[in-house]
Motif scaffolding. Sequence first.
Motif, PDB file in Angstrom:
ATOM      1  N   MET A  55       0.803  -1.223   0.000  1.00 57.55           N
ATOM      2  CA  MET A  55       0.000   0.000   0.000  1.00 57.55           C
ATOM      3  C   MET A  55       0.836   1.274   0.000  1.00 57.55           C
ATOM      4  N   GLY A  56       2.044   1.193   0.499  1.00 58.18           N
ATOM      5  CA  GLY A  56       2.830   2.414   0.663  1.00 58.18           C
ATOM      6  C   GLY A  56       2.389   3.188   1.894  1.00 58.18           C
ATOM      7  N   ILE A  57       3.148   4.208   2.226  1.00 59.78           N
ATOM      8  CA  ILE A  57       2.872   5.014   3.421  1.00 59.78           C
ATOM      9  C   ILE A  57       2.595   6.448   2.992  1.00 59.78           C
ATOM     10  N   PRO A  58       1.495   7.046   3.455  1.00 56.96           N
ATOM     11  CA  PRO A  58       1.216   8.445   3.090  1.00 56.96           C
ATOM     12  C   PRO A  58       2.357   9.351   3.545  1.00 56.96           C
ATOM     13  N   PRO A  59       2.718  10.370   2.757  1.00 58.89           N
ATOM     14  CA  PRO A  59       3.837  11.251   3.122  1.00 58.89           C
ATOM     15  C   PRO A  59       3.688  11.882   4.501  1.00 58.89           C
ATOM     16  N   VAL A  67      11.879   4.546   2.239  1.00 62.54           N
ATOM     17  CA  VAL A  67      11.432   5.198   1.006  1.00 62.54           C
ATOM     18  C   VAL A  67      10.080   4.597   0.665  1.00 62.54           C
ATOM     19  N   SER A  68       9.095   5.445   0.420  1.00 58.98           N
ATOM     20  CA  SER A  68       7.755   4.905   0.173  1.00 58.98           C
ATOM     21  C   SER A  68       7.004   5.733  -0.865  1.00 58.98           C
ATOM     22  N   GLU A  69       6.185   5.034  -1.647  1.00 57.59           N
ATOM     23  CA  GLU A  69       5.308   5.689  -2.610  1.00 57.59           C
ATOM     24  C   GLU A  69       3.917   5.092  -2.449  1.00 57.59           C
ATOM     25  N   LEU A  70       2.950   5.950  -2.213  1.00 58.84           N
ATOM     26  CA  LEU A  70       1.597   5.489  -1.928  1.00 58.84           C
ATOM     27  C   LEU A  70       1.074   4.601  -3.059  1.00 58.84           C
ATOM     28  N   ASN A  71       0.514   3.435  -2.684  1.00 62.91           N
ATOM     29  CA  ASN A  71      -0.061   2.450  -3.602  1.00 62.91           C
ATOM     30  C   ASN A  71       0.967   1.803  -4.535  1.00 62.91           C
ATOM     31  N   GLN A  72       2.255   2.040  -4.268  1.00 65.51           N
ATOM     32  CA  GLN A  72       3.306   1.430  -5.086  1.00 65.51           C
ATOM     33  C   GLN A  72       4.203   0.508  -4.265  1.00 65.51           C
ATOM     34  N   GLY A  73       4.431   0.868  -3.004  1.00 58.27           N
ATOM     35  CA  GLY A  73       5.277   0.010  -2.158  1.00 58.27           C
ATOM     36  C   GLY A  73       6.193   0.810  -1.254  1.00 58.27           C
ATOM     37  N   THR A  74       6.895   0.070  -0.407  1.00 57.86           N
ATOM     38  CA  THR A  74       7.771   0.674   0.601  1.00 57.86           C
ATOM     39  C   THR A  74       9.064  -0.120   0.691  1.00 57.86           C
ATOM     40  N   THR A  75      10.162   0.584   0.940  1.00 57.84           N
ATOM     41  CA  THR A  75      11.453  -0.069   1.178  1.00 57.84           C
ATOM     42  C   THR A  75      12.046   0.465   2.471  1.00 57.84           C
ATOM     43  N   PHE A  76      12.262  -0.429   3.425  1.00 55.24           N
ATOM     44  CA  PHE A  76      12.989  -0.107   4.651  1.00 55.24           C
ATOM     45  C   PHE A  76      14.419  -0.602   4.485  1.00 55.24           C
ATOM     46  N   PRO A  91      23.562   7.347  20.906  1.00 56.61           N
ATOM     47  CA  PRO A  91      23.370   8.790  20.826  1.00 56.61           C
ATOM     48  C   PRO A  91      21.919   9.129  20.561  1.00 56.61           C
ATOM     49  N   GLU A  92      21.416  10.157  21.260  1.00 54.46           N
ATOM     50  CA  GLU A  92      20.022  10.584  21.077  1.00 54.46           C
ATOM     51  C   GLU A  92      19.812  11.094  19.672  1.00 54.46           C
ATOM     52  N   SER A  93      20.889  11.640  19.068  1.00 49.85           N
ATOM     53  CA  SER A  93      20.737  12.204  17.732  1.00 49.85           C
ATOM     54  C   SER A  93      20.380  11.147  16.696  1.00 49.85           C
ATOM     55  N   ALA A  94      20.622   9.848  17.025  1.00 50.90           N
ATOM     56  CA  ALA A  94      20.328   8.789  16.074  1.00 50.90           C
ATOM     57  C   ALA A  94      18.988   8.128  16.339  1.00 50.90           C
ATOM     58  N   SER A  95      18.148   8.776  17.107  1.00 54.73           N
ATOM     59  CA  SER A  95      16.910   8.145  17.549  1.00 54.73           C
ATOM     60  C   SER A  95      15.855   8.054  16.459  1.00 54.73           C
ATOM     61  N   ARG A  96      16.060   8.686  15.344  1.00 53.31           N
ATOM     62  CA  ARG A  96      15.044   8.626  14.275  1.00 53.31           C
ATOM     63  C   ARG A  96      15.701   8.191  12.964  1.00 53.31           C
ATOM     64  N   GLY A  97      15.026   7.281  12.252  1.00 51.14           N
ATOM     65  CA  GLY A  97      15.551   6.846  10.987  1.00 51.14           C
ATOM     66  C   GLY A  97      15.392   7.917   9.933  1.00 51.14           C
ATOM     67  N   GLY A  98      16.051   7.692   8.771  1.00 54.30           N
ATOM     68  CA  GLY A  98      15.918   8.631   7.672  1.00 54.30           C
ATOM     69  C   GLY A  98      14.616   8.393   6.944  1.00 54.30           C
ATOM     70  N   ILE A  99      14.046   9.447   6.387  1.00 54.88           N
ATOM     71  CA  ILE A  99      12.735   9.349   5.731  1.00 54.88           C
ATOM     72  C   ILE A  99      12.807  10.009   4.370  1.00 54.88           C
ATOM     73  N   GLN A 100      12.334   9.310   3.342  1.00 59.36           N
ATOM     74  CA  GLN A 100      12.239   9.899   2.017  1.00 59.36           C
ATOM     75  C   GLN A 100      10.887   9.534   1.433  1.00 59.36           C
ATOM     76  N   THR A 101      10.389  10.373   0.550  1.00 58.51           N
ATOM     77  CA  THR A 101       9.146  10.047  -0.139  1.00 58.51           C
ATOM     78  C   THR A 101       9.378  10.171  -1.635  1.00 58.51           C
TER      79      THR A 101
END
Length: 462
Positions: free
Chosen positions: A372-376, A420-429, A452-462
């Motif tokens: 399904m992909g993930i909404p931006p 990286v995700s595209e709605l209705n196309q798929g997702t790649t972790f 490190p706290e600075s690494a607490s969030r993964g990278g996100i692309q759409t």
Amino acid sequence: MAAHQMTLDSGAWHGELTAQKTDGSEFTVQVSANLVRDKHGKPVCLMASLVDITESRRLHDILDHKQKNLEAIFDAAPLGMLLVNEQRRVVRANDAVRQISGKGYREILNQHPCQALACAHATPELETDGHRAACEACSLQNLVEATFESGSPVHGDETQPAWNRNGEEVRPWFSVSIEPVDIDGDRHILIALHDVTHRKEAEGRLRETMEMKSQFVSTVSHELRTPLTAMKEAVTIVAEGIAGKLNKDQTRFLDIALRNIERLGRLIDDVLDFQRLSAGKMQFHMQSHHIDKTIDEACSTMQPQVRQKQLHLSVDVEPDLPAIVYDHDRMIQALTNLLSNAIKFTPEDGRIVLSARARGESLAISVSDTGMGIPPEALPRIFTQFYRVHRPGKEIKGTGLGLAIVNKIIIAHGGRIDVVSELNQGTTFTVLLPLTPAQPSKDMSQQAGTCPESASRGGIQT
């Protein structure tokens, strides 16, 4: 006329006069007048010099006005402010300092800043330069000395000095900023004190509350596991027909009960794992492993779910990848969570690919799907605990802990996770782990909380 008479009476006069030009405008002159006498002492004439000081007087008034404004701002500042000279003596303080110290200005000015603020370690015998063994334990004293010695400012250093208040020692919290200042060629420092005691106390109460919540969740989860295990064993015995023959409806209902017991068990395990990871209490046994074997095991674990949903799962691992150091069981947990996510959100006959490649100084492990992909707008929150993507009409069950657990496991390994995700196309972790030479097998306990706290969030692309 008064200036003329005073010159005649005293023989000389110096002062300022306001005169008028022919156009009627006024101007200010500085006058120096002297009475000239002959050899017999009789007045002969008056000699006077006049200098137009209108412009310099105007500039002086402007500067004087600005000086008064600055002094008013200094005195009205909500932060405690002290101006200290190179002899470590307070030459100016504002009203906030008086309120902080509980002293009058006479007790503050010309004192060492520690004395002015009633530091419990300060004594009247402080040396001229402020150095004394009794002050070595004073955090404010150390900051003052460091600024004078280095000439570098201090910004927002939080400290908890011991201060004497009416014979009792109190320990308020202050955010301290110190700025070197040059005044007429002399070195000074400006100390700004912001009382953050209430904030620090609130933070302490919040930490206590979070710890209590963590302990409560952990206790409840542990307490639930015992009856849940008993329920599972009892239902399994009945479902297998050991307690007697079953008809089709009974078997179906017991299967439903068993599936939900297992689901509840997984939820409890997820909650406990997340609590341990968040508290830095998860033990990691770091050893050298080859990622292809870990990937094969993760895929084998998820094959029944893949077949049940009629999906296509393939593996693509670059040959001859070097061994890297990680916790095998936790990496299996991370990969199966990612695969479980891909299975849940990929429709029948969809494709899932689990791949591994060397990428610079990292090993990149990717889980891609055609789902399904993930909404931006949801991407920034997908690694947040208990967050679930809102999909009107397409809601899929889940705890909202899977990706949060994966993120924390990967961070504990010094890596990161991108999406990286595209709605209705798929997702790649994509999991990126440090690509280091193989190490001899050796158990090492590593705390997840040390990352490190600075690494607490993964990278996100759409």
